[in-house]
Design a protein around this motif. Sequence first.
Motif, mmCIF file in Angstrom:
data_model
loop_
_atom_site.group_PDB
_atom_site.id
_atom_site.type_symbol
_atom_site.label_atom_id
_atom_site.label_comp_id
_atom_site.label_asym_id
_atom_site.label_seq_id
_atom_site.Cartn_x
_atom_site.Cartn_y
_atom_site.Cartn_z
ATOM 1 N N LEU A 162 -2.238 1.340 -18.484
ATOM 2 C CA LEU A 162 -1.871 1.095 -17.094
ATOM 3 C C LEU A 162 -0.966 2.233 -16.651
ATOM 4 C CD1 LEU A 162 -2.102 -1.042 -14.812
ATOM 5 C CD2 LEU A 162 -0.152 -2.214 -15.852
ATOM 6 N N VAL A 163 -1.388 3.003 -15.634
ATOM 7 C CA VAL A 163 -0.722 4.267 -15.313
ATOM 8 C C VAL A 163 -0.177 4.249 -13.887
ATOM 9 C CG1 VAL A 163 -0.940 6.772 -15.240
ATOM 10 C CG2 VAL A 163 -2.282 5.457 -16.894
ATOM 11 N N SER A 164 1.104 4.595 -13.755
ATOM 12 C CA SER A 164 1.739 4.712 -12.452
ATOM 13 C C SER A 164 1.304 5.993 -11.758
ATOM 14 C CB SER A 164 3.260 4.725 -12.621
ATOM 15 O OG SER A 164 3.896 5.149 -11.430
ATOM 16 N N PRO A 165 1.125 5.965 -10.411
ATOM 17 C CA PRO A 165 0.804 7.205 -9.697
ATOM 18 C C PRO A 165 2.016 8.101 -9.499
ATOM 19 C CG PRO A 165 1.021 5.420 -8.140
ATOM 20 C CD PRO A 165 1.164 4.803 -9.508
ATOM 21 N N GLY A 166 3.237 7.546 -9.679
ATOM 22 C CA GLY A 166 4.453 8.301 -9.365
ATOM 23 C C GLY A 166 4.735 8.261 -7.881
ATOM 24 N N HIS A 167 5.959 7.879 -7.521
ATOM 25 C CA HIS A 167 6.357 7.728 -6.116
ATOM 26 C C HIS A 167 5.377 6.824 -5.364
ATOM 27 C CE1 HIS A 167 9.595 10.578 -6.530
ATOM 28 N NE2 HIS A 167 8.787 11.532 -6.922
ATOM 29 N N GLY A 168 4.913 5.794 -6.032
ATOM 30 C CA GLY A 168 3.964 4.863 -5.436
ATOM 31 C C GLY A 168 4.523 3.457 -5.404
ATOM 32 N N PRO A 169 3.653 2.461 -5.451
ATOM 33 C CA PRO A 169 4.115 1.075 -5.388
ATOM 34 C C PRO A 169 4.599 0.567 -6.744
ATOM 35 C CG PRO A 169 1.733 1.152 -5.521
ATOM 36 C CD PRO A 169 2.180 2.578 -5.452
ATOM 37 N N GLU A 170 5.278 -0.554 -6.706
ATOM 38 C CA GLU A 170 5.562 -1.291 -7.930
ATOM 39 C C GLU A 170 4.336 -2.147 -8.245
ATOM 40 O OE1 GLU A 170 8.198 0.152 -8.316
ATOM 41 O OE2 GLU A 170 9.711 -0.192 -6.777
ATOM 42 N N ILE A 171 4.154 -2.507 -9.525
ATOM 43 C CA ILE A 171 3.046 -3.378 -9.870
ATOM 44 C C ILE A 171 3.602 -4.627 -10.537
ATOM 45 C CG2 ILE A 171 2.538 -2.292 -12.107
ATOM 46 C CD1 ILE A 171 -0.466 -2.724 -11.366
ATOM 47 N N ILE A 172 3.162 -5.796 -10.052
ATOM 48 C CA ILE A 172 3.783 -7.076 -10.387
ATOM 49 C C ILE A 172 2.748 -7.985 -11.035
ATOM 50 C CG2 ILE A 172 5.052 -9.051 -9.466
ATOM 51 C CD1 ILE A 172 5.671 -7.230 -6.994
ATOM 52 N N ASN A 173 3.111 -8.585 -12.150
ATOM 53 C CA ASN A 173 2.219 -9.531 -12.788
ATOM 54 C C ASN A 173 2.231 -10.867 -12.050
ATOM 55 O OD1 ASN A 173 1.706 -11.666 -15.294
ATOM 56 N ND2 ASN A 173 0.482 -9.808 -15.380
ATOM 57 N N ASP A 174 1.107 -11.554 -12.095
ATOM 58 C CA ASP A 174 0.991 -12.813 -11.355
ATOM 59 C C ASP A 174 1.798 -13.953 -11.976
ATOM 60 O OD1 ASP A 174 -0.715 -11.657 -9.525
ATOM 61 O OD2 ASP A 174 -2.551 -12.356 -10.510
ATOM 62 N N PRO B 34 0.843 -1.201 0.000
ATOM 63 C CA PRO B 34 0.000 0.000 0.000
ATOM 64 C C PRO B 34 0.873 1.243 0.000
ATOM 65 C CG PRO B 34 -0.657 -1.545 1.730
ATOM 66 C CD PRO B 34 0.666 -2.015 1.205
ATOM 67 N N SER B 35 0.399 2.301 -0.641
ATOM 68 C CA SER B 35 1.198 3.527 -0.706
ATOM 69 C C SER B 35 0.299 4.739 -0.543
ATOM 70 C CB SER B 35 1.936 3.613 -2.038
ATOM 71 O OG SER B 35 2.563 4.873 -2.184
ATOM 72 N N PRO B 36 0.705 5.672 0.340
ATOM 73 C CA PRO B 36 -0.087 6.901 0.487
ATOM 74 C C PRO B 36 -0.077 7.751 -0.769
ATOM 75 C CG PRO B 36 1.981 7.060 1.700
ATOM 76 C CD PRO B 36 1.861 5.642 1.244
ATOM 77 N N ALA B 37 0.918 7.527 -1.642
ATOM 78 C CA ALA B 37 0.985 8.311 -2.881
ATOM 79 C C ALA B 37 -0.097 7.896 -3.863
ATOM 80 C CB ALA B 37 2.359 8.152 -3.522
ATOM 81 N N GLY B 38 -0.687 6.724 -3.654
ATOM 82 C CA GLY B 38 -1.734 6.278 -4.552
ATOM 83 C C GLY B 38 -1.403 4.951 -5.181
ATOM 84 N N GLU C 278 9.387 5.540 -8.755
ATOM 85 C CA GLU C 278 10.033 6.777 -9.212
ATOM 86 C C GLU C 278 8.974 7.808 -9.608
ATOM 87 O OE1 GLU C 278 13.141 7.390 -8.999
ATOM 88 O OE2 GLU C 278 14.009 5.412 -8.632
ATOM 89 N N LYS C 279 9.425 8.998 -10.028
ATOM 90 C CA LYS C 279 8.489 10.097 -10.258
ATOM 91 C C LYS C 279 7.830 10.018 -11.628
ATOM 92 C CE LYS C 279 12.400 12.998 -11.650
ATOM 93 N NZ LYS C 279 13.146 14.234 -11.368
ATOM 94 N N GLY C 280 6.642 10.605 -11.730
ATOM 95 C CA GLY C 280 5.963 10.731 -13.009
ATOM 96 C C GLY C 280 4.889 9.684 -13.233
ATOM 97 N N ARG C 281 3.873 10.056 -14.003
ATOM 98 C CA ARG C 281 2.754 9.153 -14.304
ATOM 99 C C ARG C 281 3.035 8.463 -15.639
ATOM 100 N NH1 ARG C 281 -2.250 10.513 -14.768
ATOM 101 N NH2 ARG C 281 -3.097 8.963 -13.297
ATOM 102 N N VAL C 282 3.907 7.477 -15.596
ATOM 103 C CA VAL C 282 4.304 6.737 -16.785
ATOM 104 C C VAL C 282 3.220 5.708 -17.101
ATOM 105 C CG1 VAL C 282 6.080 5.289 -17.829
ATOM 106 C CG2 VAL C 282 6.724 7.082 -16.195
ATOM 107 N N ALA C 283 2.855 5.598 -18.384
ATOM 108 C CA ALA C 283 1.762 4.724 -18.807
ATOM 109 C C ALA C 283 2.294 3.570 -19.662
ATOM 110 C CB ALA C 283 0.718 5.525 -19.584
ATOM 111 N N TYR C 284 1.589 2.434 -19.599
ATOM 112 C CA TYR C 284 1.943 1.244 -20.378
ATOM 113 C C TYR C 284 0.684 0.671 -21.032
ATOM 114 C CZ TYR C 284 6.357 1.300 -17.775
ATOM 115 O OH TYR C 284 7.574 1.667 -17.225
#
Length: 329
Positions: free
Chosen positions: A185-197, A172-176, A313-319
């Motif tokens: 699929l969009v990163s919140p920036g300074h948040g968690p990593e996202i892992i495929n199953d 969980p991350s307070p950053a979102g 890391e910083k920024g809302r990077v999308a995939y």
Amino acid sequence: MKLERIVFVLVVAVLLLFYSGPYSQAGKTEKGFSSPSADAVALFLGRWDLTPKAPDREYPSWLELRLEGGQLKARMVSRWGNARPLPKIEISNSHITFVSPKEEEGRKDDMVFKGRLVGSTLTGTTTGPDGIPWQWTGHRAPALHRTSAPKWGKPIRLFNGKDLTGWKMDKPSPAGAWTVESGTLVSPGHGPEIINDSKVQDFKLHIEFNCPPDSNSGVYLRGRYEVQVETDSIQEPPSHHTGGVYGFLAPSPEMPRKPGEWQSFDITLIGRRITVVQNGQTIINDQEIPGITGGALDSHEEMPGPIYLQGSEKGRVAYRNILITPARH
């Protein structure tokens, strides 16, 4: 007298030749130690997958030891960051000491690792930033040589473009949290990593990414090797630039930066051998990845692992359009 003098000189020369203290990074000897044999030193040389164990978690790490010009050299991936040379490394008989500088560790004192070789395993102690003792172990990094060309299976779509099915965040991350926006699929920036199953060994991966200005992310292969995605690291070494395997392999040629535009990677990973194609151009061609990069989920290089996307890391990077084709040997 002349013959005796010659014998004396020869004896002194032999003693000087065979006496030395522990092998060290500086190639010098120290008093109070017996000389380790060349065979004993050779037992330590090579690449090691390390696992320092804090009370609350493990920290995947990596160490490489080599002789260069008769001097012992070392480079390490510590708890984070990239592979870097160490200022001190010493081997004495079956014992080893190496130091990760405080500047790299983000602490007030150097991180000193002391250990010994037991069979084929390194085992030892260090201390955490709070001074609490940590245990650590090291196992020889596997060669991961493949003896036959792979046969490719069917492509599998890892992201459905609708929701986070098949993905989980590492904490969980307070950053979102990561979100799905307009099929991406969009990163919140300074948040968690996202892992495929899913976990894979050898594969081909197609993935498209959009990195805004002054942003940073990465695609982790088997959860251990980061292919960099960034628009904020132009002043850093080339292996830290987009398409590089972080800290190890630089893209060549390096593609023009395109902040805010969609781009693609086509990545093939077989054993340790990686090929990276960015926007249709090969930028890394069948090169060996020496070891894990900072941020790895574990240091068990012999095992299959997941694809994960860096969100810390910083920024809302999308995939988008994330497809994996597993290999069968």
